[in-house]
Design a protein around this motif. Structure first.
Motif, PDB file in Angstrom:
ATOM      1  N   PRO A 190      -6.271 130.161  61.078  1.00 54.31           N
ATOM      2  CA  PRO A 190      -6.943 129.134  61.882  1.00 54.31           C
ATOM      3  C   PRO A 190      -8.214 128.616  61.206  1.00 54.31           C
ATOM      4  N   GLY A 191      -8.219 127.313  60.946  1.00 54.23           N
ATOM      5  CA  GLY A 191      -9.382 126.664  60.354  1.00 54.23           C
ATOM      6  C   GLY A 191      -9.496 126.780  58.849  1.00 54.23           C
ATOM      7  N   TYR A 192      -8.485 127.313  58.178  1.00 48.98           N
ATOM      8  CA  TYR A 192      -8.594 127.538  56.728  1.00 48.98           C
ATOM      9  C   TYR A 192      -7.233 127.423  56.052  1.00 48.98           C
ATOM     10  N   CYS A 193      -7.241 126.853  54.840  1.00 53.25           N
ATOM     11  CA  CYS A 193      -6.042 126.797  53.998  1.00 53.25           C
ATOM     12  C   CYS A 193      -6.479 126.850  52.537  1.00 53.25           C
ATOM     13  N   ARG A 194      -5.690 127.556  51.716  1.00 54.13           N
ATOM     14  CA  ARG A 194      -5.952 127.617  50.279  1.00 54.13           C
ATOM     15  C   ARG A 194      -4.637 127.423  49.534  1.00 54.13           C
ATOM     16  N   LEU A 195      -4.717 126.633  48.468  1.00 53.27           N
ATOM     17  CA  LEU A 195      -3.564 126.499  47.584  1.00 53.27           C
ATOM     18  C   LEU A 195      -4.053 126.411  46.158  1.00 53.27           C
ATOM     19  N   ALA A 196      -3.125 126.649  45.244  1.00 56.96           N
ATOM     20  CA  ALA A 196      -3.430 126.605  43.814  1.00 56.96           C
ATOM     21  C   ALA A 196      -2.460 125.653  43.139  1.00 56.96           C
ATOM     22  N   LEU A 197      -2.884 125.141  42.004  1.00 55.92           N
ATOM     23  CA  LEU A 197      -2.047 124.222  41.243  1.00 55.92           C
ATOM     24  C   LEU A 197      -2.287 124.472  39.756  1.00 55.92           C
ATOM     25  N   PRO A 198      -1.208 124.709  38.999  1.00 57.31           N
ATOM     26  CA  PRO A 198      -1.369 124.859  37.548  1.00 57.31           C
ATOM     27  C   PRO A 198      -1.386 123.481  36.883  1.00 57.31           C
ATOM     28  N   LEU A 199      -2.553 123.046  36.472  1.00 54.77           N
ATOM     29  CA  LEU A 199      -2.697 121.724  35.848  1.00 54.77           C
ATOM     30  C   LEU A 199      -2.112 121.699  34.453  1.00 54.77           C
ATOM     31  N   SER A 200      -1.541 120.582  34.109  1.00 53.37           N
ATOM     32  CA  SER A 200      -1.108 120.380  32.732  1.00 53.37           C
ATOM     33  C   SER A 200      -1.179 118.892  32.407  1.00 53.37           C
ATOM     34  N   TYR A 201      -1.546 118.627  31.200  1.00 52.14           N
ATOM     35  CA  TYR A 201      -1.584 117.253  30.719  1.00 52.14           C
ATOM     36  C   TYR A 201      -0.410 117.083  29.764  1.00 52.14           C
ATOM     37  N   PRO A 202       0.414 116.099  29.885  1.00 51.18           N
ATOM     38  CA  PRO A 202       0.228 114.838  30.594  1.00 51.18           C
ATOM     39  C   PRO A 202       0.802 114.795  32.013  1.00 51.18           C
ATOM     40  N   ARG A 203       1.445 115.883  32.487  1.00 48.78           N
ATOM     41  CA  ARG A 203       2.073 115.843  33.821  1.00 48.78           C
ATOM     42  C   ARG A 203       1.142 115.315  34.899  1.00 48.78           C
ATOM     43  N   HIS A 204      -0.093 115.778  34.950  1.00 47.39           N
ATOM     44  CA  HIS A 204      -1.049 115.375  35.978  1.00 47.39           C
ATOM     45  C   HIS A 204      -2.080 114.379  35.449  1.00 47.39           C
ATOM     46  N   GLY A 205      -1.806 113.808  34.293  1.00 50.83           N
ATOM     47  CA  GLY A 205      -2.814 113.006  33.614  1.00 50.83           C
ATOM     48  C   GLY A 205      -2.868 111.544  33.989  1.00 50.83           C
ATOM     49  N   ASN A 206      -3.974 110.947  33.598  1.00 45.97           N
ATOM     50  CA  ASN A 206      -4.136 109.500  33.694  1.00 45.97           C
ATOM     51  C   ASN A 206      -4.067 108.915  32.278  1.00 45.97           C
TER      52      ASN A 206
END
Length: 162
Positions: free
Chosen positions: A35-51
């Motif tokens: 209740p009132g809280y959430c946590r998540l993680a994400l493994p970043l990689s470039y270029p998958r998440h890139g601009n």
């Protein structure tokens, strides 16, 4: 006073969300909800998440903030309660190209019709990358998780509350 949340419901929900199309597309991994809280993680990689400029797209941070704010509110709502994002404000504060990032959302205040939550995105080492707030409009009897699962033909989850 709020009722205790059912841990089996939360685990089944996180398993379901970890396989949802958009969350899977980005690589989000739900780690905790209460209740009132959430946590998540994400493994970043470039270029998958890139601009186009060689760094991570700001939309990744916005998606994480919107997601953890929304699901932080979920655990304290009744099962028939639905809600939707009214407003999302994100301030990008740092850049990173790879590694795990952690998003945490917390409900600041929940009223009869509006819920205000805030969220942060940080590197695994704790560097603040983004901060945001989300206003959610509560919709009694509309857009509830129970209704969504039934419409998608997904079996019901264990009861939400003990």
């Amino acid at each position: 006073m709020s009722r205790p949340i059912n841990p089996q419901h939360i685990q089944a929900l996180m398993d379901l969300l970890n396989h949802a199309p958009y969350f899977s597309l980005l690589g989000m991994e739900f780690q905790a909800m209460e209740p009132g809280y959430c946590r998540l993680a994400l493994p970043l990689s470039y270029p998958r998440h890139g601009n186009a400029f060689g760094s991570i797209h700001g939309g990744v941070y916005s998606s994480l903030i919107d997601t953890v704010a929304y699901w932080a509110a979920y655990c304290q709502m009744e099962e028939t309660q639905g809600y939707t994002s009214l407003d999302l404000s994100v301030t990008n504060l740092g850049m990173v190209q790879s590694g795990w990032i952690i998003a945490e959302g917390r409900v600041l205040r929940s009223g009869r019709s509006i819920c205000l939550a805030e969220a942060t995105v940080k590197t695994g080492a704790g560097k603040l990358l983004a901060h945001g707030t989300s206003k959610l409009m509560l919709l009694e009897g509309k857009q509830s998780l129970r209704t969504l699962l039934a419409a998608e033909g997904v079996p019901p989850l264990p009861p939400k509350f003990l």
